[in-house]
Write a protein that holds these residues in place. Structure first.
Motif, PDB file in Angstrom:
ATOM      1  N   UNK A  91       0.864  -1.186   0.000  1.00  0.00           N
ATOM      2  CA  UNK A  91       0.000   0.000   0.000  1.00  0.00           C
ATOM      3  C   UNK A  91       0.895   1.228   0.000  1.00  0.00           C
ATOM      4  N   UNK A  92       0.587   2.190  -0.868  1.00  0.00           N
ATOM      5  CA  UNK A  92       1.484   3.339  -1.041  1.00  0.00           C
ATOM      6  C   UNK A  92       1.436   4.312   0.132  1.00  0.00           C
ATOM      7  N   UNK A  93       0.334   4.339   0.850  1.00  0.00           N
ATOM      8  CA  UNK A  93       0.256   5.238   2.013  1.00  0.00           C
ATOM      9  C   UNK A  93      -0.013   4.392   3.253  1.00  0.00           C
ATOM     10  N   UNK A  94      -1.113   4.645   3.941  1.00  0.00           N
ATOM     11  CA  UNK A  94      -1.434   3.872   5.131  1.00  0.00           C
ATOM     12  C   UNK A  94      -2.595   2.955   4.821  1.00  0.00           C
ATOM     13  N   UNK A  95      -2.726   1.899   5.611  1.00  0.00           N
ATOM     14  CA  UNK A  95      -3.869   1.009   5.456  1.00  0.00           C
ATOM     15  C   UNK A  95      -5.166   1.821   5.565  1.00  0.00           C
ATOM     16  N   UNK A  96      -6.047   1.637   4.589  1.00  0.00           N
ATOM     17  CA  UNK A  96      -7.366   2.295   4.557  1.00  0.00           C
ATOM     18  C   UNK A  96      -7.284   3.807   4.431  1.00  0.00           C
ATOM     19  N   UNK A  97      -6.160   4.336   3.950  1.00  0.00           N
ATOM     20  CA  UNK A  97      -6.015   5.793   3.910  1.00  0.00           C
ATOM     21  C   UNK A  97      -6.866   6.454   2.828  1.00  0.00           C
ATOM     22  N   UNK A  98      -7.390   5.671   1.888  1.00  0.00           N
ATOM     23  CA  UNK A  98      -8.256   6.238   0.863  1.00  0.00           C
ATOM     24  C   UNK A  98      -9.721   6.083   1.223  1.00  0.00           C
ATOM     25  N   UNK A  99     -10.482   5.531   0.311  1.00  0.00           N
ATOM     26  CA  UNK A  99     -11.930   5.407   0.488  1.00  0.00           C
ATOM     27  C   UNK A  99     -12.299   4.607   1.729  1.00  0.00           C
ATOM     28  N   UNK A 100     -11.505   3.602   2.079  1.00  0.00           N
ATOM     29  CA  UNK A 100     -11.886   2.663   3.135  1.00  0.00           C
ATOM     30  C   UNK A 100     -11.806   3.224   4.546  1.00  0.00           C
TER      31      UNK A 100
END
Length: 583
Positions: A65-74
């Motif tokens: 994952x390019x950022x953090x876990x669930x950092x986008x929509x989730x």
């Protein structure tokens, strides 16, 4: 102990910590040159679900994952686990039944510590035809829940008179309804749930790493054979070899596809959904609300000491990493909820705001393998599977479909069917027994029983790991400044066990201080950074950098929320760039 109990205990997966050293070990394993069966790109709930599905079929699996876990929509959903009442009007009964089956699984078996029932009141505004119409729909909703293959685990709906409805929600204007129907769905802390899916996949043997960005794909002729990955914490690049790669990057699907040099069988467009949080005492109610709008529905959802009000649905073609909330977004939500409230909410009541992007499918469906109305799986080139669309509730089904497609072409490997319907997430086993023992836990730990209940709802049976930190250092039993729902021990645990790498990870996703506090977590930033620094070996400069970045992020978000439209709000939000580690 009975024999079958002993067998279950011996077979139960042992929790693993997503610690800094575990991350480093995963990166080393991923870059070792050893070929994986499946590499999953994208650490939202679908990518996490793919990793768990694949590894519990006995495959060797990597997840980056390019950022953090669930950092986008989730981490930015409506935080509901639901069948979707509005799909009944579209006559999509199969989709609703599928989602209700997943709801039942999550509540009763997979994540009872993270997913809980929540009541909703549907106000009726027309006499005569509306009650039987809505009642029939909700009855069908309940019935589909019963026939979905899992017991519902929720109370049945009930019809209310206007007086009964106003007892449930005194905040409603008397002339805003003639009666109501109350039904139940479920809610979840989406960011915690996604991280727990990742951690469960790691416990079964998946190599998982956040802050690890795919910068290109490996090719042998037409076939994709892996990916080039950059560790964003150090700048180091390496290759990960895999028989199959699954692109589960949501609204970034097209961007990821472009790295593979393929057109893709379908495209994803982003739709922005905005939510606001107001303190619980601003709306006098014992039940959530679901309201019709001219476009869709509006939810008022109980969330701890707050109400979550949302959502909007507007096209978004600006920055995907940080979708900005404009003043008009907030006004839209307040205007629609105020239409039914006796005491209207004002901008001063808004304590937290967040926006997420829904990955909506676009393109020629004839070119795809259509697995449901909501999500699609494609295999644009050998070695690369794409999963897109869908909704949070059905993440496990989406993951199963994606892995089914990936293993279909695995050569020389016999792979069984998905088993994740029988794989509880970490913290689920033993949760109910600990809930029943919560008063004893409070007495032995020295914490108030309400605090224990809050921890059980966040960690389930892993609560002992958090309490061990408090026992070793009693100062960690103190709450965070300005965010006193959360203990200092939870900050340490977020770093040592849950993969948090930066201040934003803890204040935005491992806790919800960024949307639940009046100052959006700023008062907690300094002590949180100090606690993290001890575990991540930050020097004084990195610690100061983290605090400054977080403050600027909050300032930029507040500035964006004063802007009249998406373009000006996006420009204001981009005033605070992402954190960059000091290599």
């Amino acid at each position: 102990m009975l024999d079958h109990d002993r067998d279950r205990e011996e077979c139960a997966v042992k929790p693993v910590a997503l610690s800094p050293s575990a991350r480093e070990a995963a990166l080393t394993a991923l870059g070792s040159g050893r070929e994986l069966d499946v590499l999953v790109v994208g650490g939202g709930v679908v990518g996490a679900g793919c990793a768990l599905d694949a590894v519990t079929r006995g495959l060797t699996v990597g997840l980056v994952e390019s950022r953090d876990w669930a950092s986008g929509t989730s981490s930015r959903s409506s935080k509901l686990i639901h069948g979707g009442l509005r799909y009944l009007e579209m006559l999509d009964f199969r989709l609703v039944q599928e989602a209700l089956r997943e709801r039942g699984l999550l509540i009763q078996r997979l994540a009872p510590h993270l997913v809980r029932p929540v009541p909703f009141l549907y106000p009726l505004t027309h006499r005569g035809w509306e009650r039987p119409y809505v009642g029939a729909g909700v009855l069908l909703y309940d019935t589909l829940g019963l026939t979905s293959g899992t017991s519902r685990g929720l109370p049945r709906h009930r019809h209310l008179t206007r007086r009964q409805a106003l007892r449930q929600v005194p905040a409603l204007r008397e002339d805003a309804l003639v009666g109501a129907v109350q039904y139940y769905d479920a809610q979840v802390d989406d960011a915690r749930h996604t991280m727990t899916v990742v951690r469960t996949a790691a416990a079964y043997g998946a190599q998982v790493a956040n802050r690890a960005r795919v910068v290109g794909f490996l090719r042998q002729g037409e076939r994709v054979t892996g990916a080039r990955v950059e560790d964003l914490e150090t700048g180091r690049r390496f290759e990960v070899h895999a028989k199959q790669v699954i692109n589960a990057t949501g609204v970034w699907t097209d961007d990821t596809q472009a790295l593979a040099g393929t057109r893709g069988q379908f495209h994803v467009r982003a739709s922005k959904g905005v939510h606001v949080l107001v303190p619980r005492d601003r709306v006098n109610a014992r039940s959530g609300l679901i309201l019709r709008t001219e476009k869709s529905v509006l939810f008022v959802i109980p969330w701890g000491r707050h109400w979550v009000i949302g959502t909007t649905d507007t096209d978004w073609d600006l920055d995907k990493n940080h979708p900005a909330v404009s003043s008009s977004d907030i006004d839209y939500l307040l205007e629609h909820v105020n239409a039914v409230l006796a005491t209207p909410l004002t901008r001063d009541d808004v304590e937290g705001v967040y926006a997420g992007l829904r990955p909506l499918l676009a393109g020629d469906a004839a070119e795809t393998s259509k697995l449901s109305r909501e999500h699609l799986v494609g295999h644009p080139v050998p070695g690369l599977v794409v999963i897109a669309g869908g909704k949070y509730t059905t993440y496990r089904v989406m993951a199963k479909d994606a892995v089914d497609e990936a293993v279909r072409t695995l050569e020389g490997v016999v792979v069984g069917p998905s088993v994740t319907q029988d794989v509880p997430l970490l913290g689920a086993d033993g949760y109910q027994a600990l809930w029943n023992a919560r008063h004893r836990l409070a007495q032995s730990s020295g914490l108030h029983v309400v605090r224990i209940e809050h921890l059980l709802h966040r960690y389930g049976s892993l609560i002992s790991e958090v309490l061990d930190l408090v026992a070793a250092d009693p100062s960690l039993a103190e709450p965070l400044p300005g965010s006193d729902d959360y203990l200092r021990a939870e900050v340490v645990y977020a770093v040592t066990h849950e993969g948090a790498r930066h201040l934003d990870d803890v204040l935005t996703r491992r806790t919800r201080a960024s949307i639940e506090s009046w100052d959006r977590g700023v008062a907690a930033a300094e002590i949180t950074a100090a606690l993290m620094a001890r575990e991540l070996a930050w020097d004084a400069q990195q610690q100061a950098n983290e605090i400054e970045h977080y403050r600027k992020r909050v300032e930029a978000e507040r500035e964006a929320q004063q802007q009249p439209d998406d373009a000006t709000a996006d420009a204001a939000r981009l005033g605070a760039p992402d954190i960059v580690p000091l290599h």
